[in-house]
Design a protein around this motif. Structure first.
Motif, short mmCIF file in Angstrom:
data_model
loop_
_atom_site.label_atom_id
_atom_site.label_comp_id
_atom_site.label_asym_id
_atom_site.label_seq_id
_atom_site.Cartn_x
_atom_site.Cartn_y
_atom_site.Cartn_z
N ILE A 181 1.20 -8.99 3.61
CA ILE A 181 0.19 -8.42 3.51
C ILE A 181 -0.76 -8.71 4.95
O ILE A 181 -1.54 -7.75 5.40
CB ILE A 181 -0.67 -8.95 2.48
N ALA B 292 -5.35 -8.60 -0.84
CA ALA B 292 -5.55 -7.04 -0.53
C ALA B 292 -6.97 -6.56 -0.83
O ALA B 292 -7.65 -5.95 0.03
CB ALA B 292 -4.67 -6.02 -1.42
N THR C 226 -3.39 2.24 -4.96
CA THR C 226 -3.45 1.12 -5.82
C THR C 226 -3.90 1.44 -7.00
O THR C 226 -3.44 0.88 -8.01
CB THR C 226 -4.50 0.34 -4.83
N PHE D 73 -4.19 -0.33 3.18
CA PHE D 73 -4.20 -0.04 1.83
C PHE D 73 -4.87 0.97 1.57
O PHE D 73 -5.99 1.49 2.07
CB PHE D 73 -4.59 -1.39 1.11
#
Length: 85
Positions: free
Chosen positions: A22, A2, A69, A64
């Protein structure tokens, strides 16, 4: 994987549940039982099509959220430090 995609770095990965979640492009997924020759050809092909794969990487990387994250990493580290106390 990622992190690479967020930076626009082309990725080649073997096809599995994690990679499938992903990567949204079949051009970046390789079968599990890939031979050395097939892997070599895939890498050569990726180098020849770097511009296209970089665009795919950037597009996939947009899925993302870096802030989300970072929050998730922070929680993992906090939980790990609490379990060691």
């Amino acid at each position: 994987m990622a992190e690479s995609l967020v930076l626009g770095t082309p990725v080649l990965a073997t096809e599995n549940a994690g990679s499938n979640e992903i990567i949204n492009s079949r051009k970046c997924l390789l079968k599990h039982d890939i031979s050395f020759v097939e892997l070599s050809n895939s890498i050569s092909n990726a180098l020849e099509n770097k511009t296209e794969l970089t665009e795919i990487a950037f597009e996939t990387g947009k899925n993302f959220d870096i802030n989300k994250t970072l929050i998730e990493y922070d929680l993992v580290f906090k939980e790990a430090s609490q379990s060691n106390e």
